[in-house]
Design an enzyme around this catalytic site. Structure first.
Site, mmCIF file in Angstrom:
data_model
loop_
_atom_site.group_PDB
_atom_site.id
_atom_site.type_symbol
_atom_site.label_atom_id
_atom_site.label_comp_id
_atom_site.label_asym_id
_atom_site.label_seq_id
_atom_site.Cartn_x
_atom_site.Cartn_y
_atom_site.Cartn_z
ATOM 1 N N LYS A 248 -24.125 -4.037 10.117
ATOM 2 C CA LYS A 248 -24.556 -3.014 9.159
ATOM 3 C C LYS A 248 -25.761 -3.529 8.377
ATOM 4 O O LYS A 248 -25.791 -4.685 7.954
ATOM 5 C CB LYS A 248 -23.413 -2.677 8.191
ATOM 6 C CG LYS A 248 -22.304 -1.864 8.843
ATOM 7 C CD LYS A 248 -21.247 -1.490 7.833
ATOM 8 C CE LYS A 248 -20.043 -0.874 8.506
ATOM 9 N NZ LYS A 248 -20.158 0.556 8.749
ATOM 10 N N LYS B 32 -6.976 3.661 3.579
ATOM 11 C CA LYS B 32 -7.256 4.953 4.213
ATOM 12 C C LYS B 32 -6.859 6.050 3.223
ATOM 13 O O LYS B 32 -6.043 5.814 2.340
ATOM 14 C CB LYS B 32 -6.399 5.124 5.475
ATOM 15 C CG LYS B 32 -6.527 4.004 6.475
ATOM 16 C CD LYS B 32 -7.710 4.195 7.377
ATOM 17 C CE LYS B 32 -7.757 3.145 8.456
ATOM 18 N NZ LYS B 32 -9.106 2.907 8.944
ATOM 19 N N LYS C 71 -13.031 -6.371 18.644
ATOM 20 C CA LYS C 71 -11.781 -6.546 17.942
ATOM 21 C C LYS C 71 -10.760 -5.554 18.475
ATOM 22 O O LYS C 71 -11.186 -4.533 19.025
ATOM 23 C CB LYS C 71 -11.973 -6.387 16.443
ATOM 24 C CG LYS C 71 -12.135 -4.945 15.959
ATOM 25 C CD LYS C 71 -12.162 -4.868 14.468
ATOM 26 C CE LYS C 71 -10.801 -4.518 13.916
ATOM 27 N NZ LYS C 71 -10.612 -3.103 13.612
ATOM 28 N N HIS D 40 -13.252 -7.507 8.806
ATOM 29 C CA HIS D 40 -14.397 -6.966 8.073
ATOM 30 C C HIS D 40 -14.497 -7.499 6.636
ATOM 31 O O HIS D 40 -15.553 -7.952 6.203
ATOM 32 C CB HIS D 40 -14.338 -5.436 8.032
ATOM 33 C CG HIS D 40 -14.228 -4.790 9.374
ATOM 34 N ND1 HIS D 40 -14.847 -5.290 10.495
ATOM 35 C CD2 HIS D 40 -13.573 -3.676 9.794
ATOM 36 C CE1 HIS D 40 -14.573 -4.508 11.532
ATOM 37 N NE2 HIS D 40 -13.799 -3.528 11.134
ATOM 38 N N GLU E 199 -11.824 4.364 2.536
ATOM 39 C CA GLU E 199 -12.072 5.401 3.545
ATOM 40 C C GLU E 199 -11.282 6.649 3.184
ATOM 41 O O GLU E 199 -10.204 6.542 2.580
ATOM 42 C CB GLU E 199 -11.616 4.916 4.916
ATOM 43 C CG GLU E 199 -12.361 3.705 5.423
ATOM 44 C CD GLU E 199 -11.879 3.316 6.812
ATOM 45 O OE1 GLU E 199 -12.504 3.755 7.778
ATOM 46 O OE2 GLU E 199 -10.872 2.597 6.920
ATOM 47 N N ASP F 124 -6.262 -4.834 10.552
ATOM 48 C CA ASP F 124 -7.327 -3.916 10.993
ATOM 49 C C ASP F 124 -8.619 -4.117 10.203
ATOM 50 O O ASP F 124 -9.706 -3.964 10.749
ATOM 51 C CB ASP F 124 -6.822 -2.472 10.831
ATOM 52 C CG ASP F 124 -7.803 -1.449 11.368
ATOM 53 O OD1 ASP F 124 -8.198 -1.577 12.537
ATOM 54 O OD2 ASP F 124 -8.186 -0.525 10.619
ATOM 55 N N ARG G 181 -11.752 2.632 35.579
ATOM 56 C CA ARG G 181 -10.830 3.001 36.664
ATOM 57 C C ARG G 181 -11.127 4.376 37.263
ATOM 58 O O ARG G 181 -10.831 4.629 38.415
ATOM 59 C CB ARG G 181 -9.402 3.026 36.104
ATOM 60 C CG ARG G 181 -8.673 1.730 36.303
ATOM 61 C CD ARG G 181 -7.301 1.831 35.729
ATOM 62 N NE ARG G 181 -7.368 2.383 34.372
ATOM 63 C CZ ARG G 181 -6.362 2.402 33.513
ATOM 64 N NH1 ARG G 181 -5.200 1.917 33.859
ATOM 65 N NH2 ARG G 181 -6.490 2.904 32.307
ATOM 66 N N HIS H 20 -18.274 -5.201 13.792
ATOM 67 C CA HIS H 20 -19.424 -4.303 13.601
ATOM 68 C C HIS H 20 -19.924 -4.299 12.150
ATOM 69 O O HIS H 20 -21.045 -3.902 11.889
ATOM 70 C CB HIS H 20 -19.129 -2.888 14.113
ATOM 71 C CG HIS H 20 -18.293 -2.036 13.215
ATOM 72 N ND1 HIS H 20 -16.928 -2.157 13.142
ATOM 73 C CD2 HIS H 20 -18.623 -1.051 12.343
ATOM 74 C CE1 HIS H 20 -16.471 -1.277 12.266
ATOM 75 N NE2 HIS H 20 -17.470 -0.592 11.763
HETATM 76 C C1 BG6 Z 1 -12.636 -0.326 12.362
HETATM 77 C C2 BG6 Z 1 -11.207 -0.100 11.976
HETATM 78 O O1 BG6 Z 1 -12.837 -1.647 12.797
HETATM 79 O O2 BG6 Z 1 -13.470 -0.078 11.228
HETATM 80 C C3 BG6 Z 1 -11.003 1.312 11.472
HETATM 81 O O3 BG6 Z 1 -10.381 -0.316 13.116
HETATM 82 C C4 BG6 Z 1 -11.966 1.614 10.347
HETATM 83 O O4 BG6 Z 1 -9.668 1.513 11.024
HETATM 84 C C5 BG6 Z 1 -13.387 1.256 10.752
HETATM 85 O O5 BG6 Z 1 -11.863 2.999 10.064
HETATM 86 C C6 BG6 Z 1 -14.323 1.377 9.575
HETATM 87 O O6 BG6 Z 1 -15.645 1.243 10.024
HETATM 88 P P1 BG6 Z 1 -16.859 1.921 9.242
HETATM 89 O O7 BG6 Z 1 -18.060 1.444 9.958
HETATM 90 O O8 BG6 Z 1 -16.635 3.407 9.356
HETATM 91 O O9 BG6 Z 1 -16.769 1.455 7.834
#
Ligand code: BG6
Length: 483
Positions: free
Chosen positions: A182, A331, A148, A240, A216, A235, A51, A178
Site C-alpha cells: 500500500k 469487521k 497468506k 498486517h 472495516e 487474519d 484445474r 498486501h
Molecule cells: C485480508 C484479510 O488479508 O485483508 C481480510 O483476509 C481483510 O479479512 C483484508 O478484509 C483487508 O484488506 P484491505 O486492503 O481492504 O485493507
C-alpha cells in the site's frame, strides 16, 4: 505530477489458481493496469494454470469479464484490453498429479524472468514446488510468490518454510502481505526516514503512545468458513498489523534494501513482550437491522472466533521501553478506516496561565483518503487573551500531489512488479513470519485454554465497550474511527 514507470525485464508469469477469486479480483486486473501503464515489456506472458478445462480463448474471456468487474476506469480502454488479453495463455494442470506439467514446461522460456504465483491453498505449495523442479520448469533464477495465510501457527509456518526451502532459495521466495504494497504504508518509511523532523522525537522520551487501527465495515459473509478458523488475530494481526507495527517501530535500516529492512523488522517482532490476558479484548459482531450476526455469517452458532480484537503491547528495547502500542482491528465497524497515530508527550510545563499543554499528534491515514495530519497547538484567534487550541496541519496526498495515481496503484500491482524486478524489500522473510507466529501462538493458546468467549458488539460501532476501557484505564482514548 506524472507517475514514473520503471521498466521491468520481459517475463513469463504463471499464476497457479489462475481462475480463482484473487486472480480475477486483484492479480489480473492489476497486471492489466500495469500493461496499460506501459510496464509490461513486449513478449511478456501471463499463463493461468488451474484445474478447469479451458483453452486460451476461454481463459482470456474469463479475464475480460474480471476486468469488467474489477478493472476500474481503465476497463474502457478496449484496444488496450485486447492487446493485454493477447498476452494471456492457459494450461489445465493437476497440482497433485501429472496432467498439464509437460504442456507448461514447453511454454516457459529460459531466457526471460520466470515467476510462479502460488495463488492456491498452502497445502498445495509442496506439490507445486516439487513438480516445477521435477519437470525442470523452475530454475535457480525463478521466483515463487506465496499468499497468506502463511501457516496458522508456528509449527505449520515452519513446515511451509521447510517445504519451500527444499526447492527454492530464500532469495527466490516472495511472501506477500498486501499491506506492504500500500502506498501509504511505504510512506511510513519515507516520513520517518526522509525528514529531519520526526526521527529525533521517535522514542520513549517524546512519544506517549502509538495507536494502530484497521477498521472495516464489511462482515465475514461469503468467507465465513475460512474466517471462522482464523479470526482477527490470525487474519489481520499476525500479518498486517504486525507489519505496520514493525515499520512504525523499527530502527532506521542502513539502506532501503531487502535484508536491511527485514532485519530491522525482525528485531521489532522479537522484542515484543508477551501480552497479558487482560490487555486483550476480543469481540464478535452482533446482528444489525439489516445485517447478520457474526455467528450467522460464519454459519457456526457456537463460534467463539473473534471478528474484533484490541490489545496493548510493549516493545522491550531501548527506544520504546515504557511506550504502549495499542492495536485494534475489526469487521462491521463504524467506518472503513486504517490509521496509525503517534501521540507525543505533553510539554512538562505550560507558560500560558490556565492553559494546559496539548499534545502533538501525528496521524498517518492509510485508507481511505491517504495522507497525514499533525495536530499542533496555536493561539485561538481573536481577543480574549492567550487561549490555546489544537489544529491539524492536514495533508491529503492526492490533493498535495495533484495526482490520482495514488488511488489507482493497487498494492498487488506494485508487489507483482517488484517480484519481476527481483526486489524483496516489501515481502516477508521466512524468519519474520515465524517470529510473528512465535509471538501470536501463546496468546491464542491462552484463549483456548481458558475457553475465552468474545464480547458481542453492535455492528457499526467501534467494538466492545471493554476496548474503550483498555485505554481509559491508562488515562487515554482511542482516536475516532471515521472514514
Ligand atoms: C485480508 C484479510 O488479508 O485483508 C481480510 O483476509 C481483510 O479479512 C483484508 O478484509 C483487508 O484488506 P484491505 O486492503 O481492504 O485493507
Amino acid at each position: 505530477m506524472v507517475a514514473r514507470v520503471i521498466p521491468v525485464d520481459t517475463f513469463d508469469l504463471v499464476i497457479f489458481g489462475g481462475t480463482g477469486d484473487l486472480a480475477r479480483r486483484k492479480i489480473l486486473p492489476g497486471l492489466f493496469r500495469r500493461f496499460l501503464a506501459g510496464q509490461m515489456p513486449d513478449g511478456s506472458r501471463i499463463i493461468g494454470a488451474a484445474r478447469s478445462d479451458l483453452d486460451d480463448a476461454a481463459y482470456q474471456s474469463m479475464i475480460s469479464d474480471a476486468i469488467d468487474e474489477f478493472g476500474g476506469p481503465e476497463k474502457d480502454d478496449k484496444e488496450g484490453r485486447k492487446a493485454f488479453l493477447a498476452c494471456l495463455g492457459y494450461v489445465q494442470i493437476d497440482a497433485k498429479g501429472t496432467d498439464g506439467w509437460k504442456d507448461l514446461a514447453k511454454l516457459i522460456r529460459e531466457n526471460v524472468v520466470q515467476a510462479f504465483y502460488f495463488s492456491v491453498a498452502p497445502s498445495l505449495f509442496g506439490d507445486l514446488a516439487e513438480r516445477l523442479m521435477k519437470h525442470k520448469i523452475a530454475t535457480p533464477h525463478s521466483r515463487v510468490v506465496v499468499e497468506k495465510p502463511f501457516g496458522r501457527d508456528l509449527e505449520s509456518a515452519k513446515a511451509l518454510n521447510k517445504t519451500l526451502a527444499t526447492h527454492f532459495d530464500e532469495s527466490q521466495i516472495y511472501r506477500i502481505d498486501h499491506y506492504l504494497g500500500k502506498e501509504t504504508v511505504q510512506n511510513l518509511m519515507a516520513v520517518r526516514f526522509g525528514n529531519v523532523l520526526f526521527e529525533p522525537l521517535w522514542n520513549n522520551h517524546y512519544v506517549d503512545h502509538i495507536q494502530i487501527t484497521v477498521a472495516e465495515t464489511v462482515g465475514v459473509g461469503g468467507r465465513g468458513a475460512y474466517y471462522d478458523r482464523s479470526g482477527a488475530m490470525r487474519d489481520m494481526v499476525q500479518n498486517h498489523l504486525m507489519q505496520l507495527l514493525c515499520l512504525i517501530a523499527m530502527e532506521p535500516p542502513s539502506q532501503f534494501g531487502a535484508d536491511a529492512v527485514r532485519d530491522e523488522k525482525l528485531k521489532v517482532i522479537r522484542a515484543l513482550q508477551p501480552i497479558e490476558p487482560h490487555h486483550i479484548v476480543r469481540g464478535q459482531y452482533d446482528a444489525g437491522a439489516d445485517t447478520a450476526s457474526y455467528r450467522e455469517d460464519a454459519e457456526n452458532p457456537r463460534s467463539f472466533t473473534e471478528s474484533f480484537i484490541a490489545m496493548k503491547t510493549h516493545i522491550s528495547n531501548w527506544r520504546w521501553s515504557g511506550v504502549p502500542f495499542y492495536l485494534r482491528t475489526g469487521k462491521r465497524m463504524k467506518a472503513r478506516s486504517s490509521e496509525i497515530t503517534v501521540v507525543f508527550q505533553s510539554l512538562g510545563h505550560s507558560i500560558f496561565e490556565g492553559e494546559e499543554s496539548l499534545p502533538n499528534i501525528l496521524s498517518i491515514h492509510l485508507q481511505p483518503n491517504e495522507g497525514m495530519d499533525l495536530q499542533v497547538t496555536i493561539k485561538e484567534p481573536g481577543p480574549g487573551g492567550m487561549r490555546l487550541v489544537s489544529v491539524p496541519l492536514d495533508m491529503t496526498f492526492a490533493d498535495a500531489l495533484g495526482d490520482s495515481d495514488i488511488e489507482v496503484t493497487d498494492a498487488y500491482e506494485r508487489l507483482i512488479m517488484d517480484v519481476i524486478r527481483g526486489n524483496q524489500t516489501l515481502f516477508m522473510r521466512g524468519d519474520e513470519v515465524e517470529a510473528a507466529w512465535a509471538w501470536t501462538d501463546p496468546i491464542i493458546a491462552g484463549w483456548e485454554a481458558r475457553n475465552d468467549v468474545p464480547k458481542t458488539y453492535e455492528p457499526g460501532s467501534t467494538g466492545p465497550e471493554d476496548a474503550l476501557m483498555l485505554l481509559h484505564r491508562d488515562g487515554r482514548k482511542w482516536r475516532e474511527v471515521k472514514g
